[in-house]
Design an enzyme around this catalytic site. Sequence first.
Site, PDB file in Angstrom:
ATOM      1  N   ASP A   1     -26.237  -1.591  -1.953  1.00  0.00           N
ATOM      2  CA  ASP A   1     -27.616  -1.069  -1.975  1.00  0.00           C
ATOM      3  C   ASP A   1     -27.636   0.445  -1.766  1.00  0.00           C
ATOM      4  OD1 ASP A   1     -28.682  -3.571  -2.412  1.00  0.00           O
ATOM      5  OD2 ASP A   1     -29.384  -3.861  -0.347  1.00  0.00           O
TER       6      ASP A   1
ATOM      7  N   ASN B   1     -13.536   3.995  -1.705  1.00  0.00           N
ATOM      8  CA  ASN B   1     -12.744   2.782  -1.526  1.00  0.00           C
ATOM      9  C   ASN B   1     -13.279   2.112  -0.275  1.00  0.00           C
ATOM     10  OD1 ASN B   1     -10.937   0.738  -1.164  1.00  0.00           O
ATOM     11  ND2 ASN B   1      -9.097   1.979  -1.442  1.00  0.00           N
TER      12      ASN B   1
ATOM     13  N   SER C   1      -4.740  -1.193  -4.955  1.00  0.00           N
ATOM     14  CA  SER C   1      -4.096  -2.364  -5.563  1.00  0.00           C
ATOM     15  C   SER C   1      -4.950  -2.892  -6.712  1.00  0.00           C
ATOM     16  CB  SER C   1      -3.914  -3.460  -4.509  1.00  0.00           C
ATOM     17  OG  SER C   1      -5.163  -3.894  -4.018  1.00  0.00           O
TER      18      SER C   1
ATOM     19  N   ALA D   1     -12.153  -3.821   2.350  1.00  0.00           N
ATOM     20  CA  ALA D   1     -12.633  -5.216   2.398  1.00  0.00           C
ATOM     21  C   ALA D   1     -14.154  -5.324   2.247  1.00  0.00           C
ATOM     22  CB  ALA D   1     -12.191  -5.861   3.705  1.00  0.00           C
TER      23      ALA D   1
ATOM     24  N   ARG E   1     -11.031 -11.322  -3.751  1.00  0.00           N
ATOM     25  CA  ARG E   1     -11.009  -9.880  -4.059  1.00  0.00           C
ATOM     26  C   ARG E   1     -11.456  -9.591  -5.489  1.00  0.00           C
ATOM     27  NH1 ARG E   1      -8.090  -7.778   0.425  1.00  0.00           N
ATOM     28  NH2 ARG E   1      -6.550  -9.269   1.163  1.00  0.00           N
TER      29      ARG E   1
ATOM     30  N   TYR F   1       0.792  -1.235   0.000  1.00  0.00           N
ATOM     31  CA  TYR F   1       0.000   0.000   0.000  1.00  0.00           C
ATOM     32  C   TYR F   1       0.828   1.290   0.000  1.00  0.00           C
ATOM     33  CZ  TYR F   1      -3.764  -3.262   1.016  1.00  0.00           C
ATOM     34  OH  TYR F   1      -4.651  -4.295   0.953  1.00  0.00           O
TER      35      TYR F   1
ATOM     36  N   ARG G   1      -4.781 -10.303  -7.123  1.00  0.00           N
ATOM     37  CA  ARG G   1      -4.675 -10.777  -5.743  1.00  0.00           C
ATOM     38  C   ARG G   1      -5.579 -11.993  -5.546  1.00  0.00           C
ATOM     39  NH1 ARG G   1      -4.930  -5.756  -1.773  1.00  0.00           N
ATOM     40  NH2 ARG G   1      -3.999  -7.331  -0.423  1.00  0.00           N
TER      41      ARG G   1
ATOM     42  N   HIS H   1     -15.959  -6.505  -0.996  1.00  0.00           N
ATOM     43  CA  HIS H   1     -16.144  -7.914  -1.363  1.00  0.00           C
ATOM     44  C   HIS H   1     -17.206  -8.618  -0.517  1.00  0.00           C
ATOM     45  CE1 HIS H   1     -12.425  -6.795  -3.246  1.00  0.00           C
ATOM     46  NE2 HIS H   1     -11.803  -6.674  -2.085  1.00  0.00           N
TER      47      HIS H   1
HETATM   48  O1  CA2 Z   1      -6.551  -2.041  -3.003  1.00  0.00           O
HETATM   49  C1  CA2 Z   1      -7.412  -1.490  -2.305  1.00  0.00           C
HETATM   50  O2  CA2 Z   1      -7.576  -0.282  -2.277  1.00  0.00           O
HETATM   51  C2  CA2 Z   1      -8.284  -2.355  -1.386  1.00  0.00           C
HETATM   52  O3  CA2 Z   1      -9.579  -1.752  -1.333  1.00  0.00           O
HETATM   53  C3  CA2 Z   1      -7.623  -2.330  -0.037  1.00  0.00           C
HETATM   54  C4  CA2 Z   1      -8.323  -3.219   0.982  1.00  0.00           C
HETATM   55  C5  CA2 Z   1      -8.531  -4.617   0.429  1.00  0.00           C
HETATM   56  O4  CA2 Z   1      -9.285  -5.385   1.338  1.00  0.00           O
HETATM   57  C6  CA2 Z   1      -9.227  -4.593  -0.923  1.00  0.00           C
HETATM   58  O5  CA2 Z   1      -9.310  -5.927  -1.403  1.00  0.00           O
HETATM   59  C7  CA2 Z   1      -8.450  -3.766  -1.905  1.00  0.00           C
HETATM   60  C8  CA2 Z   1      -7.522  -3.317   2.262  1.00  0.00           C
HETATM   61  C9  CA2 Z   1      -7.217  -1.996   2.890  1.00  0.00           C
HETATM   62  C10 CA2 Z   1      -6.267  -2.227   4.018  1.00  0.00           C
HETATM   63  O6  CA2 Z   1      -5.399  -1.124   4.082  1.00  0.00           O
HETATM   64  C11 CA2 Z   1      -4.245  -1.266   4.778  1.00  0.00           C
HETATM   65  C12 CA2 Z   1      -3.341  -0.241   4.673  1.00  0.00           C
HETATM   66  C13 CA2 Z   1      -2.147  -0.336   5.321  1.00  0.00           C
HETATM   67  C14 CA2 Z   1      -1.859  -1.439   6.090  1.00  0.00           C
HETATM   68  C15 CA2 Z   1      -2.766  -2.458   6.191  1.00  0.00           C
HETATM   69  C16 CA2 Z   1      -3.974  -2.371   5.537  1.00  0.00           C
END
Ligand code: CA2
Length: 139
Positions: free
Chosen positions: A85, A72, A100, A75, A109, A23, A105, A78
């Site tokens: 809705d 955004n 990402s 999680a 996802r 990230y 992945r 998904h």
């Molecule tokens: O890629 C993305 O923006 C996601 O929405 C990020 C989510 C993930 O569950 C999606 O599948 C894709 C996760 C966000 C978690 O963010 C963190 C940031 C720093 C450290 C740990 C988690």
Amino acid sequence: MKQLIIINGPNLNLLGKREPEVYGTQTFEEYLEVLKSKFHNVTIDYYQSNIEGELIDKIQEVGFIYDGIILNAAAYTHTSVGIGDAIKAIDTPVVEVHISNTYAREEFRHHSYLSPNAKGVILGFGLKSYDLAVESFLY
Ligand code: CA2
């Protein structure tokens, strides 16, 4: 002046502090300042919550007033029929964003409950995904 809001879901408050290999190293607050200065002709508000119901409340609150929502849902993308809705129920167009490339992945996802009701989806460009989403509302 167009009024946009970025809504970030769970754990995105950890950006720049954990998992930099996935990230990046910038906090969202740092990035937001750069984004705002780049698009000074647009109002960009920001909201983050780790709680699904709070995200739905915010979508409903802004969803009849703002010109665009950049979402955004992390999680919840998904898992959340409720956020899907909510997007369907409002007037304001929603652009779904991911930092990402979720298709590169894990399989879980690859599905989004939001995309069918979104105006568009931008993913895989790091934080630049948000820049592209703002631009999508300008033309
Ligand atoms: O890629 C993305 O923006 C996601 O929405 C990020 C989510 C993930 O569950 C999606 O599948 C894709 C996760 C966000 C978690 O963010 C963190 C940031 C720093 C450290 C740990 C988690």
